[in-house]
Structures are given as C-alpha cells and as structure tokens.
Design a protein around this motif. Structure first.
Motif, short mmCIF file in Angstrom:
data_model
loop_
_atom_site.label_atom_id
_atom_site.label_comp_id
_atom_site.label_asym_id
_atom_site.label_seq_id
_atom_site.Cartn_x
_atom_site.Cartn_y
_atom_site.Cartn_z
N LEU A 2 0.83 -1.20 0.00
CA LEU A 2 0.00 0.00 0.00
C LEU A 2 0.86 1.25 0.00
O LEU A 2 0.56 2.24 -0.67
CB LEU A 2 -0.94 -0.01 1.21
CG LEU A 2 -2.06 -1.05 1.18
CD1 LEU A 2 -2.83 -1.04 2.49
CD2 LEU A 2 -2.99 -0.81 0.00
N SER A 3 1.97 1.20 0.79
CA SER A 3 2.85 2.37 0.81
C SER A 3 3.49 2.60 -0.54
O SER A 3 3.67 3.73 -0.98
CB SER A 3 3.94 2.17 1.88
OG SER A 3 4.71 1.01 1.56
N PHE A 4 3.83 1.51 -1.23
CA PHE A 4 4.40 1.63 -2.58
C PHE A 4 3.39 2.27 -3.53
O PHE A 4 3.72 3.14 -4.32
CB PHE A 4 4.81 0.24 -3.07
CG PHE A 4 5.30 0.23 -4.50
CD1 PHE A 4 6.61 0.56 -4.81
CD2 PHE A 4 4.44 -0.12 -5.54
CE1 PHE A 4 7.06 0.54 -6.11
CE2 PHE A 4 4.89 -0.15 -6.84
CZ PHE A 4 6.20 0.19 -7.11
N VAL A 5 2.15 1.80 -3.47
CA VAL A 5 1.11 2.33 -4.35
C VAL A 5 0.87 3.80 -4.06
O VAL A 5 0.74 4.63 -4.95
CB VAL A 5 -0.19 1.50 -4.19
CG1 VAL A 5 -1.32 2.17 -4.94
CG2 VAL A 5 0.03 0.10 -4.71
N ARG A 6 0.80 4.15 -2.77
CA ARG A 6 0.56 5.56 -2.43
C ARG A 6 1.73 6.43 -2.84
O ARG A 6 1.57 7.57 -3.24
CB ARG A 6 0.33 5.66 -0.92
CG ARG A 6 -1.00 5.04 -0.49
CD ARG A 6 -1.11 4.98 1.00
NE ARG A 6 -2.36 4.36 1.43
CZ ARG A 6 -2.63 4.02 2.69
NH1 ARG A 6 -1.73 4.24 3.64
NH2 ARG A 6 -3.78 3.44 2.99
N ARG A 7 2.93 5.87 -2.70
CA ARG A 7 4.13 6.66 -3.02
C ARG A 7 4.19 6.98 -4.50
O ARG A 7 4.50 8.10 -4.89
CB ARG A 7 5.37 5.90 -2.57
CG ARG A 7 6.68 6.64 -2.87
CD ARG A 7 7.85 5.83 -2.36
NE ARG A 7 9.10 6.53 -2.66
CZ ARG A 7 10.30 6.04 -2.38
NH1 ARG A 7 10.42 4.86 -1.78
NH2 ARG A 7 11.39 6.71 -2.70
N PHE A 8 3.93 5.99 -5.35
CA PHE A 8 4.05 6.16 -6.79
C PHE A 8 2.72 6.42 -7.48
O PHE A 8 2.66 6.52 -8.69
CB PHE A 8 4.73 4.93 -7.41
CG PHE A 8 6.16 4.77 -6.98
CD1 PHE A 8 7.17 5.47 -7.61
CD2 PHE A 8 6.49 3.93 -5.93
CE1 PHE A 8 8.49 5.32 -7.23
CE2 PHE A 8 7.81 3.78 -5.54
CZ PHE A 8 8.81 4.48 -6.19
N PHE A 13 -6.10 0.42 -12.65
CA PHE A 13 -5.91 -0.39 -13.86
C PHE A 13 -4.49 -0.95 -13.92
O PHE A 13 -4.28 -2.14 -14.19
CB PHE A 13 -6.20 0.47 -15.09
CG PHE A 13 -5.94 -0.22 -16.40
CD1 PHE A 13 -6.76 -1.25 -16.82
CD2 PHE A 13 -4.88 0.16 -17.20
CE1 PHE A 13 -6.52 -1.89 -18.02
CE2 PHE A 13 -4.63 -0.47 -18.39
CZ PHE A 13 -5.47 -1.50 -18.80
N LYS A 14 -3.50 -0.12 -13.63
CA LYS A 14 -2.12 -0.58 -13.67
C LYS A 14 -1.86 -1.61 -12.57
O LYS A 14 -1.10 -2.56 -12.77
CB LYS A 14 -1.16 0.61 -13.51
CG LYS A 14 -1.18 1.56 -14.69
CD LYS A 14 -0.20 2.70 -14.49
CE LYS A 14 -0.21 3.64 -15.69
NZ LYS A 14 0.70 4.78 -15.50
N LYS A 15 -2.50 -1.43 -11.42
CA LYS A 15 -2.31 -2.41 -10.35
C LYS A 15 -2.89 -3.76 -10.74
O LYS A 15 -2.29 -4.81 -10.47
CB LYS A 15 -2.98 -1.90 -9.07
CG LYS A 15 -2.21 -0.77 -8.39
CD LYS A 15 -2.78 -0.44 -7.04
CE LYS A 15 -4.08 0.33 -7.17
NZ LYS A 15 -4.62 0.76 -5.88
N ILE A 16 -4.06 -3.76 -11.39
CA ILE A 16 -4.67 -5.03 -11.81
C ILE A 16 -3.81 -5.72 -12.86
O ILE A 16 -3.56 -6.92 -12.79
CB ILE A 16 -6.10 -4.77 -12.33
CG1 ILE A 16 -7.01 -4.29 -11.19
CG2 ILE A 16 -6.67 -6.05 -12.95
CD1 ILE A 16 -8.39 -3.91 -11.64
#
Length: 580
Positions: A2-8, A13-16
């Motif tokens: 989650l921290s990675f996702v929030r940071r970048f 869509f890209k996560k899926i």
C-alpha cells in the motif's frame, strides 16, 4: 504494498495488470524451465543413444576381429602349411600341389566365416610363395615385408592400414621385423563391408561417419559421408577425452552434432556427425509449442488488458474525469449509463447523475438567493446614491445658473445621462464599455464641480475588453469614494487616476487618489472587512462590489485595497473568468 502504491500513485488499472502479470510470471518461468529441461533431456538422451550405437558397433567389431585373430593363430598350426614351409624341398610335385590346395581350402574357410574378410593369404618365406584364398599360388609380393614390419610392435588387434587397405597380420615365429619368420598368415579386410556399416549411421542428409586410424596421425581409415567434411575439421573443435563423447560445432555455416567412440584394442576411432537442425527436430517441435504457449499467453494478456480497459479502466477514468470537472465547478456534466455494460458501473453513473442534479438544484437555490440579496444591496446602493448626489447636483445647477456659467448645458446633459443609466433596470450585466462610459460621465460631472486644482487621468478602456460583461455600478462608486476622501479634504494638487491593466488574461481596473486622510489602521480595517465577508457586517459600497464580482466571476476576483504610490488609496477591481 500500500505504501508503494501511495508513493508512486499507481492507478487501479495498472495495479490489476501488474498483479495479472505477476500471476503469469511463474507460468512463463515454468514454461521456459520446461523448455530448457526438455532440450537438455533430448540432448542427453540423443547423446546416450548415439554413443550407445557406435559403442555397440565397435564392441561387435572388436569381437569379430578377435575371432579372426584366433582363426589366424589356429591357421599358423596347420599341418599343410608346416609341411610346405619345412619339407617343400623333399616333397613330390603331387604332395606340393595337394598340400597347397588343402591350405587354400583352410584359408577359404576363414574368408567364408566373416563378411569382413576379403582375402586370406599365407606367405611362406622359405619357398618364396604366397597361397591366397582368392588367387591361388603366387610369388611373394615385396610389399608383404613392409606390412609385416608396420605390424611389428603394435598391440591389440594389430590392424595395419596400407595403401587404403586394412590388414591383419600374424607371423610365426614372430619378431619385430618379420624377416626371421617362416610364414605369415595375412587377412585383408573388406572395405566395402566397412562402408556399408558406416552408411547405417547416416540416417540424415549431409551426415557422415569416419573410421580414424589412431596409430597413423588420425588419418581416415574408412569414410562414408554426405557432406565434404574432414575429420580433423570436426576434431579440431574439441579434444577427445575418454572412450566416447559428444559435441556441438560449426564449420562455416554448417552446424553439426558429432558423436565419437574409441577402441583401444583396434586403435580406431569411430566418428559420426549429424546436422544439428535435423537431429534436434523433436526439440524444435517442442520449442515451437513453447512459442505457441508464449504467443497464446501474450494474446491472453492483451485480451485481458483490453477487457479490463474497456469494462473497468475506461468507466473509472470517466468517473474520475467528471469528478474533476465537478471539482472545477462544472455541474452541467453527466454520464450515460448505457455506455457501460457492467451493472455496477451503470448504477454508479446513475447515482452520479442524481448527485450532480441535486447539487445543481441546491446551488441554483443558493445562487438565486444570493443574487436576490445582491440585487437588494444594489437597490440600496442606488437609493443611497440618488438623494445624496441629486441634492448636490441641484445646488450646482442653481449656482451655475446664477453665475451664468457656460458649462451649464453640458453639466445638465451629463446629469441626465447619469440618472438615465441609474434608472435603467433592464439588466444587471452590461458591457464594460458602458460601465466605463457611465464612470466617465460621473467623473465629468465631478470635474465641473471641483474645477480648481484637480487633475483627473482617465485611461481608455482596452479594446479587447470593451464587450466584456460586468455588473452595473462597479467603477463609479470607487471614483465617488476617491472624490469624497481625496478631493473634498485636500485644497490643492488633487489627483485622481483611473487606469486599466491586463495581467494573465485578467483585467485590473485601478482607481487611485492622493488623499492624505488614509491611515494604516483604516486601510487594515478595510482589508479585513473585505477578507472576512461576514453577513452581519454592514454592507458598504466596497463590500457590495466585492461580493458581486466574486459571485459573477471566480474566487480570485473582487476588490483589492492598497496604499497608492500617489499617497492615498489604491482600489483595484480584478475581473477573472466569468461563471456560466
């Protein structure tokens, strides 16, 4: 994660898609591993099979040569051979012929016992005769001595390669040179049989096999090849280690797979080479299936990506886009639920439309209420202006009439234009040029009133903003304020400036004076009242104009108050982007 996702700030869509690729990655890795494992297995099995074939052939050849050697040694003890070698001089012609025929018959039994034998000869040095299974009785060929000498000192089968022929030689008694031998049994091997044996290995086009003599500088003893390759070209790519082995090599553009096996007993090396592309055909089929698997996987990824983009990413992007429009104040936007096939997104689209509709209704109610309030404030402002200015105008007209002032007609014309503008209530929004003209009319009236020691600098309205829609009565109250605080309270060198500036597509209308009565405390209080915008504060002309501008344009529009470079107040109207 989650921290990675929030940071970048990775989109859903890209996560899926990333998660999908992460799930597929082990499958790809497993496929590549299976392919490499299959290739290694095929190569290993091929190596074992090919090596086993030529080793089996060499073992059979060793057994056959060993059997022929035994027959040679047995023939050395033949009684007919011994009689001819020892008793030839005392034998009758009949006995000589009879013994020679008996010996020849013995030699022929050796020929018939093996397909590898072409001819068997008994060289009897004491009588200088050669008895051959094929040719009968001849004089001894001098080359026999060379072949016997070449065999001296050799170990194992003692196969001699002489003038492209292979020979097995056994002498009695034996010495290093063969010169002291009484007789020799020599077997000439059949090269056609060897070539036929080698051809059985050439199951592929452009393949070949060699029998290499290890006792004679690795020269070819027998060859059967479909491509003109020399064994030293192939052997030059790798070193022979052990009794057998395999190797991949390349000569010019020809890639080959070579297999070899060595026989110490025969002092021969059997070398077989095969085209790599044909040898590894099963592996190529396997590789083709791997590529098919990869292409199918890529197709699945593309289809999945397009599916996710169409049914999830695109609806979400549309939702995000309209929400950003709402954040910017655009409430005239809506989504069509029929554009999406997902019932969940259709529900979200419908609820969004309902939300925007409700917001429009609430804002419309609040806007209308505020407009009514502003209109009431405008009426109040007009009501304040009319009596005050009307009384002063009547006194000025009376004075000018008594004095016979020639400007009386012009003054009354200006006054008529002024009140006609005030009493015209058809609309609250007018072009800027009309508002500027009204302010200029008011300034002309006041200039006639304060004609002495008064300098008014009124700049022209910018052409590109002449038709710009503005609320009525936003400039004249500021000019009136300048006259009230600067002109009335200063006896000489009175200056009023009205100018226009364009900054970043915004129009700034600036009214300045050189009055001396403005203190820092008064300026700070005015600025605070403009910033607070409280409803319980008494509505003055400046507050009224500031509210109307912010209601008509964006939040950065309104009235800015500063101290003028002339010394008095600098009132600045900022006209921004008009609200729709």
């Amino acid at each position: 994660m989650l921290s990675f996702v929030r940071r970048f700030n990775i989109s859903l869509f890209k996560k899926i898609i990333t998660l999908f690729l992460v799930v597929l990655a082990p499958i790809f890795i497993l496929g590549i591993y299976i392919r490499n494992w299959g290739a290694d297995t095929v190569r290993e099995e091929l190596s074992k099979s090919s090596t086993a074939q030529i080793e089996f052939y060499l073992n059979q050849l060793e057994d056959e040569i060993e059997r022929l050697k035994i027959l040679q040694y047995t023939c050395l003890n033949d009684e007919h051979l011994n009689r001819l070698a020892v008793q030839y001089s005392i034998m009758s012609p009949y006995d000589i012929v009879s013994n020679m025929r008996q010996l020849q018959a013995r030699l022929m039994t050796i020929v018939y016992s093996s397909s590898y034998v072409e001819n068997v000869s008994a060289h009897i040095f004491s009588i200088d005769k050669t008895v051959s299974s094929n040719r009968g009785v001849d004089e001894i060929d001098p080359k026999v001595y060379e072949r016997i000498k070449a065999a001296a000192g050799l170990k194992g089968a003692q196969i001699i390669r002489y003038e492209d022929g292979l020979y097995l030689t056994t002498a009695c008694p034996s010495d290093n040179s063969g010169q002291n031998s009484n007789y020799v049994i020599e077997v000439k091997l059949n090269p056609d049989v060897f070539e036929e044996d080698l051809k059985q290995f050439n199951i592929y086009p452009d393949s070949g096999s060699f029998l290499i003599d290890l006792t004679n500088s690795n020269e070819i003893a027998m060859a059967s090849t479909g491509k003109s390759l020399q064994p030293h070209d192939i052997l030059g790519d790798f070193a022979i280690s052990g009794k057998s082995g395999t190797e991949l090599g390349k000569i010019d553009n020809y890639r080959y797979y070579s297999v070899y096996a060595k026989s110490d007993y025969l002092s021969l090396l059997l070398l077989r080479y095969l085209p790599e592309n044909l040898v590894f055909t099963p592996m190529q089929h396997f590789t083709s299936w791997i590529w098919i698997f990869i292409l199918v996987s890529i197709t699945v990824i593309v289809v999945f990506t397009l599916f996710m983009h169409r049914f999830i990413n695109k609806p979400i992007k549309n939702l995000v886009a309209v929400f950003r429009q709402v954040e910017k104040g655009n409430l005239q936007i809506s989504l069509n639920p029929e554009d999406v096939r997902s019932t969940e997104f259709a529900y979200l689209y419908t609820r969004f439309n309902k939300m925007v509709e409700s917001l429009n209704m609430l804002i419309d109610q609040a806007y209308k209420q505020k407009i009514l309030t502003q209109r009431a404030e405008l009426k109040q402002l007009q009501a304040q202006i009319k009596p005050h200015f009307l009384y002063n105008s009547f006194f000025i007209i009376n004075t000018m009439a008594q004095m016979g002032d020639e400007n009386l007609v012009e003054f009354t014309n200006h006054l008529g234009e002024y009140y006609r503008y005030l009493t015209r209530n058809s609309t609250d929004i007018i072009p800027l040029c009309e508002e500027v003209e009204h302010a200029r009319t008011y300034t002309s009236i006041q200039t006639m009133r304060f004609s002495k020691n008064l300098e008014v600098d009124f700049s022209p309205c910018p052409e590109e903003f002449e038709q710009y829609p503005v609320p009525r009565l936003i400039i004249q109250p500021l000019i009136e304020n300048a006259f009230e605080h600067a002109v009335d309270k200063r006896m000489k060198d009175r200056i009023i400036s009205i100018s226009f500036e364009i900054c970043q597509d915004r129009l700034h209308i600036i009214v300045e004076d050189n009055g001396k009565s403005l203190t820092d405390e008064t300026l700070a209080e005015l600025q605070n009242r403009l910033a607070v915008q409280s409803d319980d504060v008494e509505v003055t002309a400046l507050l009224n104009i500031n509210r109307r501008l912010q209601l008509q344009y964006d939040e950065t529009s309104g009235v800015l108050l500063k101290r003028s470079s002339l010394g008095g107040l600098r009132a600045e109207l900022v006209l921004g982007v008009r609200r729709r």
